[in-house]
Motif scaffolding. Sequence first.
Motif, mmCIF file in Angstrom:
data_model
loop_
_atom_site.group_PDB
_atom_site.id
_atom_site.type_symbol
_atom_site.label_atom_id
_atom_site.label_comp_id
_atom_site.label_asym_id
_atom_site.label_seq_id
_atom_site.Cartn_x
_atom_site.Cartn_y
_atom_site.Cartn_z
ATOM 1 N N THR A 81 -12.610 12.164 -13.217
ATOM 2 C CA THR A 81 -11.545 11.469 -11.850
ATOM 3 C C THR A 81 -10.081 10.795 -11.821
ATOM 4 N N SER A 82 -10.044 9.725 -12.990
ATOM 5 C CA SER A 82 -8.921 8.985 -12.585
ATOM 6 C C SER A 82 -7.787 9.530 -12.400
ATOM 7 N N ARG A 83 -6.948 8.724 -11.497
ATOM 8 C CA ARG A 83 -5.891 8.625 -10.917
ATOM 9 C C ARG A 83 -5.077 7.466 -10.486
ATOM 10 N N LEU A 84 -3.345 7.218 -10.891
ATOM 11 C CA LEU A 84 -3.149 6.290 -10.615
ATOM 12 C C LEU A 84 -2.722 6.225 -9.084
ATOM 13 N N SER A 85 -2.650 6.065 -8.082
ATOM 14 C CA SER A 85 -2.592 6.729 -6.680
ATOM 15 C C SER A 85 -0.942 6.230 -6.518
ATOM 16 N N CYS A 86 0.084 5.479 -7.485
ATOM 17 C CA CYS A 86 0.969 5.331 -6.959
ATOM 18 C C CYS A 86 2.214 6.824 -7.098
ATOM 19 N N GLN A 87 1.253 8.139 -7.839
ATOM 20 C CA GLN A 87 1.619 9.176 -8.942
ATOM 21 C C GLN A 87 1.290 10.288 -7.854
ATOM 22 N N ILE A 88 0.622 10.031 -6.732
ATOM 23 C CA ILE A 88 0.032 10.611 -6.145
ATOM 24 C C ILE A 88 0.788 10.942 -4.497
ATOM 25 N N ARG A 89 1.622 11.661 -4.470
ATOM 26 C CA ARG A 89 2.368 11.762 -2.921
ATOM 27 C C ARG A 89 1.541 13.063 -2.202
ATOM 28 N N MET A 90 1.218 12.249 -0.746
ATOM 29 C CA MET A 90 1.065 13.270 0.900
ATOM 30 C C MET A 90 1.612 14.308 0.829
ATOM 31 N N SER A 91 0.786 16.024 1.175
ATOM 32 C CA SER A 91 1.175 16.659 1.379
ATOM 33 C C SER A 91 0.543 17.443 2.302
ATOM 34 N N GLU A 92 1.270 18.287 2.866
ATOM 35 C CA GLU A 92 0.416 19.528 3.840
ATOM 36 C C GLU A 92 -1.091 19.586 2.946
ATOM 37 N N ALA A 93 -0.794 20.049 1.812
ATOM 38 C CA ALA A 93 -1.385 20.392 0.913
ATOM 39 C C ALA A 93 -2.753 19.223 0.509
ATOM 40 N N LEU A 94 -2.637 18.401 0.894
ATOM 41 C CA LEU A 94 -3.572 16.706 0.536
ATOM 42 C C LEU A 94 -4.177 16.254 1.904
ATOM 43 N N ASP A 95 -3.716 17.007 3.298
ATOM 44 C CA ASP A 95 -4.338 16.895 3.858
ATOM 45 C C ASP A 95 -6.340 16.810 3.986
ATOM 46 N N GLY A 96 -6.115 15.835 4.590
ATOM 47 C CA GLY A 96 -8.254 15.099 4.243
ATOM 48 C C GLY A 96 -7.971 15.043 2.781
ATOM 49 N N LEU A 97 -7.245 14.521 2.246
ATOM 50 C CA LEU A 97 -7.832 12.999 0.462
ATOM 51 C C LEU A 97 -8.828 12.403 0.764
ATOM 52 N N THR A 98 -9.453 12.433 -0.514
ATOM 53 C CA THR A 98 -9.789 10.794 -0.201
ATOM 54 C C THR A 98 -10.714 10.374 -1.370
ATOM 55 N N VAL A 99 -10.105 9.524 -1.577
ATOM 56 C CA VAL A 99 -10.202 8.129 -3.188
ATOM 57 C C VAL A 99 -11.150 7.739 -2.943
ATOM 58 N N HIS A 100 -11.658 7.519 -3.757
ATOM 59 C CA HIS A 100 -12.355 6.278 -3.834
ATOM 60 C C HIS A 100 -11.755 4.853 -4.651
ATOM 61 N N VAL A 101 -12.028 3.690 -4.668
ATOM 62 C CA VAL A 101 -11.442 2.780 -5.283
ATOM 63 C C VAL A 101 -12.723 2.137 -6.298
ATOM 64 N N PRO A 102 -11.407 2.020 -7.368
ATOM 65 C CA PRO A 102 -13.216 1.160 -8.646
ATOM 66 C C PRO A 102 -13.951 0.099 -8.182
ATOM 67 N N GLU A 103 -14.513 -0.645 -9.233
ATOM 68 C CA GLU A 103 -15.085 -2.029 -9.168
ATOM 69 C C GLU A 103 -13.418 -2.837 -8.871
ATOM 70 N N ARG A 104 -12.405 -2.611 -10.376
ATOM 71 C CA ARG A 104 -11.529 -3.601 -10.148
ATOM 72 C C ARG A 104 -10.454 -2.768 -10.436
ATOM 73 N N GLN A 105 -9.356 -3.561 -11.043
ATOM 74 C CA GLN A 105 -8.211 -3.525 -11.543
ATOM 75 C C GLN A 105 -8.265 -4.090 -13.038
ATOM 76 N N ALA A 106 -7.441 -3.227 -13.888
ATOM 77 C CA ALA A 106 -7.476 -3.484 -14.979
ATOM 78 C C ALA A 106 -7.185 -4.932 -15.161
#
Length: 106
Positions: A81-106
Motif C-alpha cells: 500500500t506504499s505511495r509517495l504522497s507528493c505523487q497523489i493529487r487530491m480530487s473529488e474522486a478521492l474525497d475522504g482519502l485516508t493515509v497513514h504515516v510510517p514509523e520513519r522516513q528513509a
Amino acid sequence: MTKLAIIAFDGTRHDLDVQPGSTVMENAVRNAVPGIEAECGGACACATCHVYIDEAWTERVGPPEAMEEDMLDFAHDVRPTSRLSCQIRMSEALDGLTVHVPERQA
Ligand code: FES
C-alpha cells in the motif's frame, strides 16, 4: 474542498479540508503533520514523503507510476500500500482519502 485524513504514526488523526489539485504531501506539510519530511519538495526525488494508503482506498488511488516505484525502493518499510504522497493529487474522486504515516522516513 475535499476531505483528507492523515493518521500520524502515534495514531493522531489529522482531518483536513483540502483543495482539489493539491497533493497529499503539500497538505501534510502545510498542516505540520509529523513524519512527512518531503525533502525534495515534491519532485519525486527523495522518498521522504512515504505514506501507506488506507486499505479501503488503495484501488481508487491506484498504483504508482514507474518513476515513483523506482523511488519507493529508497523508502523505509515499503508495503503493497506504499505511495509517495507528493505523487497523489487530491480530487473529488478521492474525497475522504485516508493515509497513514510510517514509523520513519528513509
Ligand atoms: Fe520528495 Fe515526495 S517529496 S519524493
